[in-house]
Enzyme design. Structure first.
Site, PDB file in Angstrom:
ATOM      1  N   ASN A 121       0.868  -1.173   0.000  1.00 41.83           N
ATOM      2  CA  ASN A 121       0.000   0.000   0.000  1.00 41.83           C
ATOM      3  C   ASN A 121       0.906   1.225   0.000  1.00 41.83           C
ATOM      4  O   ASN A 121       1.472   1.579   1.030  1.00 41.83           O
ATOM      5  CB  ASN A 121      -0.898  -0.031   1.243  1.00 41.83           C
ATOM      6  CG  ASN A 121      -1.754   1.223   1.377  1.00 41.83           C
ATOM      7  OD1 ASN A 121      -1.771   2.062   0.472  1.00 41.83           O
ATOM      8  ND2 ASN A 121      -2.436   1.355   2.496  1.00 41.83           N
ATOM      9  N   LYS A 137       0.168   4.249  -0.279  1.00 44.82           N
ATOM     10  CA  LYS A 137      -0.459   5.448   0.297  1.00 44.82           C
ATOM     11  C   LYS A 137      -0.213   6.649  -0.623  1.00 44.82           C
ATOM     12  O   LYS A 137      -0.202   6.495  -1.842  1.00 44.82           O
ATOM     13  CB  LYS A 137       0.027   5.662   1.736  1.00 44.82           C
ATOM     14  CG  LYS A 137      -0.156   4.372   2.574  1.00 44.82           C
ATOM     15  CD  LYS A 137       0.031   4.539   4.038  1.00 44.82           C
ATOM     16  CE  LYS A 137      -0.182   3.202   4.735  1.00 44.82           C
ATOM     17  NZ  LYS A 137      -0.071   3.295   6.189  1.00 44.82           N
ATOM     18  N   HIS A 153      -9.391   1.063   4.676  1.00 48.35           N
ATOM     19  CA  HIS A 153      -8.148   1.261   5.420  1.00 48.35           C
ATOM     20  C   HIS A 153      -8.416   2.210   6.589  1.00 48.35           C
ATOM     21  O   HIS A 153      -9.220   3.146   6.472  1.00 48.35           O
ATOM     22  CB  HIS A 153      -7.069   1.838   4.495  1.00 48.35           C
ATOM     23  CG  HIS A 153      -5.717   1.822   5.136  1.00 48.35           C
ATOM     24  ND1 HIS A 153      -5.320   2.772   6.042  1.00 48.35           N
ATOM     25  CD2 HIS A 153      -4.698   0.950   5.030  1.00 48.35           C
ATOM     26  CE1 HIS A 153      -4.098   2.486   6.463  1.00 48.35           C
ATOM     27  NE2 HIS A 153      -3.691   1.374   5.863  1.00 48.35           N
ATOM     28  N   GLU A 207      -6.841   4.620   7.720  1.00 46.86           N
ATOM     29  CA  GLU A 207      -6.633   6.037   7.414  1.00 46.86           C
ATOM     30  C   GLU A 207      -7.848   6.612   6.690  1.00 46.86           C
ATOM     31  O   GLU A 207      -8.201   7.773   6.891  1.00 46.86           O
ATOM     32  CB  GLU A 207      -5.349   6.216   6.589  1.00 46.86           C
ATOM     33  CG  GLU A 207      -4.116   6.005   7.463  1.00 46.86           C
ATOM     34  CD  GLU A 207      -2.906   5.468   6.732  1.00 46.86           C
ATOM     35  OE1 GLU A 207      -2.865   5.525   5.493  1.00 46.86           O
ATOM     36  OE2 GLU A 207      -1.990   4.961   7.426  1.00 46.86           O
ATOM     37  N   GLU A 220      -5.235  -5.041  10.446  1.00 49.96           N
ATOM     38  CA  GLU A 220      -4.229  -4.005  10.678  1.00 49.96           C
ATOM     39  C   GLU A 220      -4.532  -3.297  11.995  1.00 49.96           C
ATOM     40  O   GLU A 220      -5.333  -2.344  12.026  1.00 49.96           O
ATOM     41  CB  GLU A 220      -4.240  -2.973   9.543  1.00 49.96           C
ATOM     42  CG  GLU A 220      -3.897  -3.536   8.187  1.00 49.96           C
ATOM     43  CD  GLU A 220      -3.337  -2.462   7.250  1.00 49.96           C
ATOM     44  OE1 GLU A 220      -2.231  -2.661   6.749  1.00 49.96           O
ATOM     45  OE2 GLU A 220      -4.001  -1.430   7.046  1.00 49.96           O
ATOM     46  N   GLY A 224       2.594   2.199  10.818  1.00 51.51           N
ATOM     47  CA  GLY A 224       3.543   3.311  10.688  1.00 51.51           C
ATOM     48  C   GLY A 224       4.230   3.687  11.989  1.00 51.51           C
ATOM     49  O   GLY A 224       4.836   4.746  12.093  1.00 51.51           O
ATOM     50  N   SER A 248       3.604  -2.178  10.282  1.00 47.46           N
ATOM     51  CA  SER A 248       5.062  -2.250  10.486  1.00 47.46           C
ATOM     52  C   SER A 248       5.667  -3.591  10.073  1.00 47.46           C
ATOM     53  O   SER A 248       6.603  -4.081  10.729  1.00 47.46           O
ATOM     54  CB  SER A 248       5.423  -1.897  11.929  1.00 47.46           C
ATOM     55  OG  SER A 248       4.987  -0.580  12.231  1.00 47.46           O
TER      56      SER A 248
HETATM   57  P1  13P Z   1       3.190   0.353   7.652  1.00 45.58           P
HETATM   58  O1  13P Z   1       3.686  -0.943   7.036  1.00 45.58           O
HETATM   59  O2  13P Z   1       3.950   1.547   7.160  1.00 45.58           O
HETATM   60  O3  13P Z   1       3.081   0.257   9.136  1.00 45.58           O
HETATM   61  O4  13P Z   1       1.694   0.573   7.091  1.00 45.58           O
HETATM   62  C1  13P Z   1       0.782  -0.468   7.193  1.00 45.58           C
HETATM   63  C2  13P Z   1      -0.416  -0.133   6.418  1.00 45.58           C
HETATM   64  O5  13P Z   1      -1.171   0.743   6.769  1.00 45.58           O
HETATM   65  C3  13P Z   1      -0.661  -0.885   5.182  1.00 45.58           C
HETATM   66  O6  13P Z   1      -1.932  -0.667   4.695  1.00 45.58           O
END
Ligand code: 13P
Length: 256
Positions: A9, A11, A99, A101, A171, A177, A217
Site C-alpha cells: 500500500n 499510500k 483502510h 486512514e 491491521e 507506521g 510495520s
Molecule cells: P506500515 O507498514 O507503514 O506500518 O503501514 C501499514 C499499512 O497501513 C498498510 O496498509
C-alpha cells in the site's frame, strides 16, 4: 492450502516516474517466484501508468490495486470519484477498502466498506478489506468485540460462496507506521479469531479458503515469524513496500 499474498500500500507516495520504476523493479525481481501473489497499490493517478508499464514489459504476476473506489460502479455526477469500471479499464485487479486512514480521515464507514466490497466483487475486482482495533480498544480489552463487529459489518449480505474471492487485512491501528508490530502470537490470535467468525458465518470449508493478511510495520526482519503463523496468509505493507529491495525480500520470504 491458501496462497500467500503480499500487497504494497503505497499510500500518498511516489511521483509517476518513481512509481513506474518501483513497480517494474519489483516485478523484475520477483518474476521467478511462483508461490506467492503480489500486488502493488499506487496512488490513484499512478495506477494506469503503472499497470501499463507492467503490461508492456510482459509482467503479469504483479497485480495492481487502488486504495479506494466509489460505490457507483460505472459513471455519473460524482465529482472527484473513480468507479470500479474505471479501475478495471486502467488495469486494476484489486482494491483496498476500509483502510483505517480512510476511516479516520475521510469518514469511511462499515456500511460504506460493505457496499464497496459488494460492488468490487460484482465487477471483477478483489477487495482487500481492512479491519483493526485502536490502541485504546486493545487496552480496554475490546479488540475481539471490535474485530467481530467490523468483520460482520464488512461481509453483511455477501454470498458465502463469494467469500474466498476476497481478502481480509487485519491491521491493528497502533501498529501502522509506528514501527510497533503486533507480535506473531498477538496477530495469530486475532487471525484465528477472524477465521472463527468466518466459520460461524459460512462454515469451516469456506472459512479455510479466505486469506487474511496482517498489516502494521511489516518489514523484512519480521515477515518470516509472521507468515509462519497458521492463520496469517500474507501482509499488507506500507513503508517497506516503497523500496524495491524490501518488498522483494518480503515476497521471497513469503514464497511457498
Ligand atoms: P506500515 O507498514 O507503514 O506500518 O503501514 C501499514 C499499512 O497501513 C498498510 O496498509
Amino acid at each position: 492450502m491458501r496462497r500467500h499474498i503480499i500487497a504494497g500500500n503505497w499510500k500518498m507516495n511516489m511521483l509517476l516516474e518513481d512509481a513506474v520504476a518501483l513497480a517494474t523493479g519489483v516485478a523484475q525481481n520477483t518474476k521467478e517466484l511462483g508461490g506467492v501473489d503480489l500486488v502493488v497499490a499506487p496512488a490513484m493517478l499512478a495506477v494506469a501508468p503503472v499497470a501499463k508499464a507492467l503490461k508492456d514489459a510482459g509482467f503479469t504476476h504483479l497485480k495492481v490495486a487502488t486504495q479506494n473506489m466509489h460505490t457507483v460502479p460505472t459513471k455519473g455526477a460524482y465529482t472527484g470519484e473513480v468507479s470500479a469500471q474505471m479501475l478495471k479499464d486502467a488495469g486494476c485487479d484489486f482494491v483496498i477498502l476500509g483502510h483505517s486512514e480512510r476511516r479516520q480521515y475521510f469518514g469511511e464507514t462499515d456500511a460504506g466498506v460493505n457496499h464497496k466490497a459488494k460492488v468490487a466483487l460484482a465487477h471483477g475486482l478483489t477487495p482487500i478489506i481492512c479491519i483493526g482495533e485502536t490502541l485504546a480498544e486493545r487496552e480496554a480489552e475490546r479488540t475481539f468485540d471490535r474485530i467481530e463487529f467490523q468483520v460482520r459489518a464488512a461481509l453483511a449480505g455477501i454470498d458465502d460462496k463469494n467469500l474466498p474471492a476476497l481478502v481480509l487485512a487485519y491491521e491493528p491501528i497502533w501498529a501502522i507506521g509506528t514501527g510497533k508490530t503486533a507480535s506473531p502470537e498477538q496477530a495469530q490470535e486475532v487471525h484465528a479469531f477472524i477465521r472463527s467468525i468466518l466459520s460461524k458465518l459460512a462454515g469451516d470449508e469456506i472459512a479455510q479458503q479466505v486469506r487474511i493478511q496482517y498489516g502494521g510495520s511489516v518489514k523484512p526482519a519480521n515477515i518470516s515469524d509472521l507468515i509462519s503463523q497458521p492463520d496469517i496468509d500474507g501482509a499488507l505493507v506500507g513503508g517497506a513496500s516503497l523500496k524495491v529491495s524490501d518488498f522483494v525480500s518480503l515476497a521471497v520470504s513469503s514464497n511457498a
